[in-house]
Design a protein around this motif. Structure first.
Motif, PDB file in Angstrom:
ATOM      1  N   VAL A 221      11.786 -13.938  -5.555  1.00 57.94           N
ATOM      2  CA  VAL A 221      12.023 -14.680  -4.321  1.00 57.94           C
ATOM      3  C   VAL A 221      11.297 -14.020  -3.161  1.00 57.94           C
ATOM      4  CG1 VAL A 221      14.271 -15.472  -5.139  1.00 57.94           C
ATOM      5  CG2 VAL A 221      14.134 -13.395  -3.783  1.00 57.94           C
ATOM      6  N   HIS A 222      10.940 -14.823  -2.182  1.00 53.93           N
ATOM      7  CA  HIS A 222      10.306 -14.331  -0.954  1.00 53.93           C
ATOM      8  C   HIS A 222      11.425 -14.029   0.033  1.00 53.93           C
ATOM      9  CE1 HIS A 222       6.525 -13.589   0.925  1.00 53.93           C
ATOM     10  NE2 HIS A 222       6.755 -14.383   1.953  1.00 53.93           N
ATOM     11  N   ALA A 223      11.482 -12.795   0.522  1.00 53.52           N
ATOM     12  CA  ALA A 223      12.596 -12.380   1.373  1.00 53.52           C
ATOM     13  C   ALA A 223      12.144 -11.274   2.319  1.00 53.52           C
ATOM     14  CB  ALA A 223      13.768 -11.895   0.514  1.00 53.52           C
ATOM     15  N   PRO A 224      12.923 -11.028   3.387  1.00 49.95           N
ATOM     16  CA  PRO A 224      12.534  -9.987   4.345  1.00 49.95           C
ATOM     17  C   PRO A 224      12.894  -8.590   3.860  1.00 49.95           C
ATOM     18  CG  PRO A 224      14.549 -11.054   5.074  1.00 49.95           C
ATOM     19  CD  PRO A 224      14.092 -11.804   3.860  1.00 49.95           C
ATOM     20  N   PHE A 225      12.050  -7.610   4.219  1.00 54.54           N
ATOM     21  CA  PHE A 225      12.346  -6.199   4.025  1.00 54.54           C
ATOM     22  C   PHE A 225      12.426  -5.554   5.398  1.00 54.54           C
ATOM     23  CE2 PHE A 225      11.309  -1.729   3.448  1.00 54.54           C
ATOM     24  CZ  PHE A 225      12.069  -1.384   2.331  1.00 54.54           C
ATOM     25  N   HIS A 226      13.495  -4.812   5.651  1.00 55.67           N
ATOM     26  CA  HIS A 226      13.737  -4.220   6.959  1.00 55.67           C
ATOM     27  C   HIS A 226      13.140  -2.814   7.014  1.00 55.67           C
ATOM     28  CE1 HIS A 226      16.417  -7.608   7.676  1.00 55.67           C
ATOM     29  NE2 HIS A 226      16.982  -7.349   6.502  1.00 55.67           N
ATOM     30  N   ASN A 227      12.031  -2.674   7.705  1.00 59.35           N
ATOM     31  CA  ASN A 227      11.310  -1.406   7.776  1.00 59.35           C
ATOM     32  C   ASN A 227      12.074  -0.371   8.598  1.00 59.35           C
ATOM     33  OD1 ASN A 227       9.132  -2.429   6.277  1.00 59.35           O
ATOM     34  ND2 ASN A 227       8.184  -3.286   8.129  1.00 59.35           N
ATOM     35  N   VAL A 228      11.712   0.881   8.404  1.00 59.32           N
ATOM     36  CA  VAL A 228      12.406   1.977   9.070  1.00 59.32           C
ATOM     37  C   VAL A 228      12.256   1.904  10.584  1.00 59.32           C
ATOM     38  CG1 VAL A 228      10.446   3.583   8.928  1.00 59.32           C
ATOM     39  CG2 VAL A 228      12.796   4.487   8.987  1.00 59.32           C
ATOM     40  N   ASP A 229      11.171   1.291  11.072  1.00 55.19           N
ATOM     41  CA  ASP A 229      10.955   1.206  12.520  1.00 55.19           C
ATOM     42  C   ASP A 229      11.619  -0.011  13.151  1.00 55.19           C
ATOM     43  OD1 ASP A 229       9.361  -0.883  11.673  1.00 55.19           O
ATOM     44  OD2 ASP A 229       7.486  -0.073  12.460  1.00 55.19           O
ATOM     45  N   GLY A 230      12.399  -0.770  12.367  1.00 51.85           N
ATOM     46  CA  GLY A 230      13.103  -1.921  12.902  1.00 51.85           C
ATOM     47  C   GLY A 230      12.378  -3.235  12.737  1.00 51.85           C
ATOM     48  N   MET A 407       8.810  10.622  -8.196  1.00 50.73           N
ATOM     49  CA  MET A 407       9.850  10.443  -7.182  1.00 50.73           C
ATOM     50  C   MET A 407       9.178  10.003  -5.889  1.00 50.73           C
ATOM     51  SD  MET A 407      12.050  13.936  -7.857  1.00 50.73           S
ATOM     52  CE  MET A 407      13.423  13.445  -6.802  1.00 50.73           C
ATOM     53  N   GLY A 408       9.800   9.059  -5.192  1.00 50.45           N
ATOM     54  CA  GLY A 408       9.225   8.617  -3.938  1.00 50.45           C
ATOM     55  C   GLY A 408      10.197   7.809  -3.117  1.00 50.45           C
ATOM     56  N   THR A 409       9.796   7.497  -1.903  1.00 51.06           N
ATOM     57  CA  THR A 409      10.582   6.633  -1.034  1.00 51.06           C
ATOM     58  C   THR A 409       9.690   5.520  -0.511  1.00 51.06           C
ATOM     59  OG1 THR A 409      10.111   7.989   0.940  1.00 51.06           O
ATOM     60  CG2 THR A 409      12.126   8.486  -0.298  1.00 51.06           C
ATOM     61  N   ILE A 410      10.280   4.365  -0.299  1.00 55.32           N
ATOM     62  CA  ILE A 410       9.616   3.265   0.397  1.00 55.32           C
ATOM     63  C   ILE A 410      10.348   3.080   1.727  1.00 55.32           C
ATOM     64  CG2 ILE A 410       9.157   0.784   0.419  1.00 55.32           C
ATOM     65  CD1 ILE A 410       7.318   2.314  -1.432  1.00 55.32           C
ATOM     66  N   GLN A 411       9.661   3.351   2.813  1.00 53.30           N
ATOM     67  CA  GLN A 411      10.247   3.250   4.146  1.00 53.30           C
ATOM     68  C   GLN A 411       9.834   1.968   4.853  1.00 53.30           C
ATOM     69  OE1 GLN A 411      12.439   5.317   5.304  1.00 53.30           O
ATOM     70  NE2 GLN A 411      12.058   7.411   4.635  1.00 53.30           N
ATOM     71  N   SER A 412       8.636   1.478   4.532  1.00 51.27           N
ATOM     72  CA  SER A 412       8.110   0.287   5.201  1.00 51.27           C
ATOM     73  C   SER A 412       7.296  -0.537   4.224  1.00 51.27           C
ATOM     74  CB  SER A 412       7.231   0.679   6.401  1.00 51.27           C
ATOM     75  OG  SER A 412       7.960   1.441   7.347  1.00 51.27           O
ATOM     76  N   MET A 413       7.264  -1.839   4.456  1.00 52.10           N
ATOM     77  CA  MET A 413       6.480  -2.760   3.631  1.00 52.10           C
ATOM     78  C   MET A 413       5.602  -3.610   4.545  1.00 52.10           C
ATOM     79  SD  MET A 413       7.546  -2.423   0.354  1.00 52.10           S
ATOM     80  CE  MET A 413       7.065  -4.004  -0.368  1.00 52.10           C
ATOM     81  N   GLU A 414       4.553  -4.177   3.978  1.00 55.21           N
ATOM     82  CA  GLU A 414       3.723  -5.134   4.689  1.00 55.21           C
ATOM     83  C   GLU A 414       3.988  -6.515   4.132  1.00 55.21           C
ATOM     84  OE1 GLU A 414      -0.317  -3.934   4.393  1.00 55.21           O
ATOM     85  OE2 GLU A 414      -0.057  -2.149   5.651  1.00 55.21           O
ATOM     86  N   ASN A 415       3.670  -7.538   4.902  1.00 59.70           N
ATOM     87  CA  ASN A 415       3.866  -8.895   4.461  1.00 59.70           C
ATOM     88  C   ASN A 415       3.127  -9.138   3.148  1.00 59.70           C
ATOM     89  OD1 ASN A 415       5.504  -9.830   6.575  1.00 59.70           O
ATOM     90  ND2 ASN A 415       3.710 -10.093   7.892  1.00 59.70           N
ATOM     91  N   ASN A 416       3.806  -9.794   2.215  1.00 57.01           N
ATOM     92  CA  ASN A 416       3.234 -10.065   0.904  1.00 57.01           C
ATOM     93  C   ASN A 416       3.441 -11.531   0.597  1.00 57.01           C
ATOM     94  OD1 ASN A 416       2.355 -10.084  -1.702  1.00 57.01           O
ATOM     95  ND2 ASN A 416       4.027  -8.820  -2.517  1.00 57.01           N
ATOM     96  N   GLN A 417       2.362 -12.279   0.600  1.00 56.72           N
ATOM     97  CA  GLN A 417       2.457 -13.709   0.378  1.00 56.72           C
ATOM     98  C   GLN A 417       2.688 -14.016  -1.107  1.00 56.72           C
ATOM     99  OE1 GLN A 417       2.611 -15.961   2.814  1.00 56.72           O
ATOM    100  NE2 GLN A 417       2.466 -14.234   4.226  1.00 56.72           N
ATOM    101  N   PRO A 418       3.429 -15.081  -1.419  1.00 51.81           N
ATOM    102  CA  PRO A 418       3.650 -15.441  -2.827  1.00 51.81           C
ATOM    103  C   PRO A 418       2.353 -15.728  -3.532  1.00 51.81           C
ATOM    104  CG  PRO A 418       5.092 -16.685  -1.361  1.00 51.81           C
ATOM    105  CD  PRO A 418       4.082 -15.996  -0.491  1.00 51.81           C
ATOM    106  N   ASP A 419       2.310 -15.409  -4.853  1.00 55.06           N
ATOM    107  CA  ASP A 419       1.129 -15.729  -5.654  1.00 55.06           C
ATOM    108  C   ASP A 419       0.932 -17.250  -5.683  1.00 55.06           C
ATOM    109  OD1 ASP A 419       0.790 -13.091  -6.175  1.00 55.06           O
ATOM    110  OD2 ASP A 419       1.887 -13.151  -8.098  1.00 55.06           O
ATOM    111  N   GLN A 420      -0.309 -17.637  -5.610  1.00 55.85           N
ATOM    112  CA  GLN A 420      -0.615 -19.070  -5.662  1.00 55.85           C
ATOM    113  C   GLN A 420      -0.699 -19.549  -7.093  1.00 55.85           C
ATOM    114  OE1 GLN A 420      -0.740 -20.830  -2.840  1.00 55.85           O
ATOM    115  NE2 GLN A 420      -0.237 -18.948  -1.747  1.00 55.85           N
TER     116      GLN A 420
END
Length: 420
Positions: A221-230, A407-420
Motif C-alpha cells: 500500500v502507498h502510505a505516509p512515513f513520518h520522518n525524524v524531522d517532522g 544492523m541499521g536505522t531508518i530515520q527518514s524516507m523519500e517519496n516513492n511512487q507506486p510501480d507502474q
C-alpha cells in the motif's frame, strides 16, 4: 627474511548480499518452533552463551557508536569482526590486548567463530550464506610475510593465497575476485595500491534469500512515513501478519523470516510513539535486546514497514579508538606477527554498506577495509499492531542464535511512487 621498510597496505573487506523471490507459507513461530527443529549446525556460528553475549556486546557497541555519526546509519558487525579478527592475528603484546578488548572477544574466539561460520556455510545446501577469504602478496615483498600467519588464516579462514605484480594494477584483479564472490554487488573497493603495497587481505560474505512468504499485490500500500524531522514522505508499505513479537528495552517489533527460516529481519520501533528512536536506543542494553530476539513471544502482529534502500560510508578509526583500540593506530603498534621486521600500524578502517528491502526480499552489501602503513520477556496482548511509519531499527540476523549480520536505522524516507 629481509626487513620491510616500505609502507604496507592491508585491506580487509566483507560483503553481505541477500534477495530474490519465492517462499512458502508457514503457521509456526519463527524462532520458538522453526529453529528448534533445525540441527544446531545451521546457525551462522556455533558458540556458547558467553561467546554469543560477547559477540552481541561488540555488535551493539559498534552499531551504537556509528549511529551517532550520521542520521540513519548502517553497519555490518559480522563483517567488521572477521576483518579485524584477521588483523588481530598479526598483532602482539598490548596491541593485541587492545584489539581483543575492543572486539570483546579473544583472537582465538574470533578464529573459532570464523571456522564455525565457514563450516556452517559449507554444510548448507541452499548456499544462503557464502564466505570467502583471500591473501594477496606483493611478489617483490612476499618474503617478509610471516608464514605461520598465512597458515593460521588458511586454517581458520580458508584464505586463498595470491601474488600480484604491483606494476599491473593489482586492485583491478582483486576487485574482480571480490565481484565474483559477492555476485557483483560489490565490484570496486576504494583502495589505493601501489609499488609500496606489500599485503592485501580480503574477506567476503554473500547472503541470498527471499522472504518465507511472498507479498501479494494487495499487501503493498502507498502510505505516509513520518520522518525524524517532522516531514512526511509517501512510500510503499509492505503489510502482513507475523507471529513472533519482540517487546524489550522500550522497543516493540516483529521478526520477518527468510525462506529457509535460518535468517530473519527484525524490525523494531519505540513502544511509546511519542519517544524518538535515538532516545530509546541511547538506553538500550544491546546484549539483553539481542538475547530477547532469541526468545520472541507468540502473537498475531499486524505488521507494516516500508520498502527502503539505504547506503552508508564511514571511517571507523575514532569509533574503534573509543572502544579501547588506540595503540593499533599508533607508532608503537606491534604487528610483528604479520610482517617480519615491519613497524606497521593501522592507518584507516573504513566500511561501506548498502541495503535494499522490498517485496521480493533483501539485497545488502558491506565492505570493511583496514589500511596498514609503516609507522612513523513481557506478557502482551494476543494481537499487536506494529506500524513502522516512523523511524525504526532493523537487524538482519541468524534466527537460532540472534547473531546480527546487519544492523541499521531508518530515520527518514523519500517519496516513492507506486510501480507502474
Amino acid at each position: 627474511m629481509k626487513n620491510l621498510k616500505k609502507p604496507i597496505c592491508t585491506l580487509l573487506c566483507g560483503a553481505i548480499l541477500c534477495g530474490c523471490a519465492g517462499g512458502s507459507d508457514s503457521q509456526q513461530s519463527i524462532v520458538s518452533s522453526q529453529t528448534s527443529s533445525q540441527d544446531s549446525s545451521a546457525s551462522v556460528v556455533m558458540a556458547g552463551d558467553e561467546e554469543l553475549n560477547r559477540l552481541y556486546s561488540f555488535s551493539w557497541d559498534l552499531f551504537n557508536q556509528v549511529r551517532h555519526e550520521k542520521e540513519g546509519q548502517l553497519v555490518s558487525p559480522l563483517s567488521a569482526l572477521f576483518a579485524l579478527g584477521m588483523t588481530a592475528n598479526g598483532a602482539k603484546g598490548e596491541t593485541l590486548e587492545q584489539m581483543e578488548e575492543a572486539l570483546n572477544l579473544s583472537v582465538d574466539q574470533i578464529n573459532a567463530l570464523s571456522r564455525s561460520a565457514l563450516d556452517s556455510a559449507d554444510a548448507d545446501s541452499t548456499r544462503t550464506l557464502e564466505i570467502a577469504n583471500s591473501i594477496w602478496l606483493n611478489q617483490d615483498q612476499a618474503d617478509s610475510f610471516i608464514d605461520s600467519y598465512g597458515k593460521l588464516l588458511d586454517q581458520d579462514y580458508d584464505a586463498q593465497s595470491f601474488e600480484f605484480d604491483a606494476s599491473k594494477d593489482p586492485q583491478k584483479e582483486i576487485d574482480q575476485w571480490i565481484s565474483e564472490k559477492t555476485h557483483g554487488l560489490i565490484d570496486q573497493m576504494p583502495a589505493d595500491l601501489s609499488a609500496e603495497t606489500a599485503l592485501v587481505l580480503v574477506n567476503t560474505l554473500a547472503f541470498d534469500s527471499a522472504w518465507a512468504v511472498n507479498y501479494e499485490d494487495s499487501q503493498i500500500v502507498h502510505a505516509p512515513f513520518h520522518n525524524v524531522d517532522g516531514t512526511e514522505a509517501q512510500v510503499q508499505m509492505l503489510t502482513s501478519d507475523e507471529e513472533d513479537l519482540v517487546m524489550a528495552e522500550g522497543l516493540k517489533g516483529f521478526i520477518k523470516p527468510y525462506e529457509s527460516y535460518r535468517y530473519g529481519l527484525a524490525v523494531l520501533i519505540p513502544e511509546d510513539e511519542n519517544r524518538l528512536l535515538d532516545d530509546v536506543l541511547a538506553n538500550v542494553d544491546g546484549t539483553r535486546l539481542l538475547n530477547d530476539l532469541r526468545t520472541p513471544q507468540a502473537a498475531t502482529i499486524h505488521a507494516s514497514f516500508p520498502e527502503y534502500e539505504f547506503s552508508s560510508e564511514m571511517k571507523l578509526n575514532d569509533t574503534l579508538k573509543s572502544m579501547g583500540m588506540e595503540l593499533p593506530f599508533e607508532d608503537g603498534a606491534d604487528f610483528s606477527g604479520m610482517i617480519e621486521g615491519g613497524n606497521i600500524a593501522i592507518s584507516e578502517v573504513l566500511q561501506k554498506a548498502r541495503i535494499k528491502v522490498n517485496r521480493a526480499g533483501t539485497k545488502a552489501a558491506a565492505a570493511t577495509e583496514v589500511v596498514m602503513n609503516e609507522t612513523a520477556a513481557l506478557v502482551t496482548e494476543d494481537e499487536v499492531d506494529v506500524i513502522c511509519d516512523r523511524p525504526f531499527l532493523y537487524i538482519l540476523m541468524d534466527l537460532d542464535t540472534a547473531t546480527p549480520v546487519f544492523m541499521g536505522t531508518i530515520q527518514s524516507m523519500e517519496n516513492n511512487q507506486p510501480d507502474q
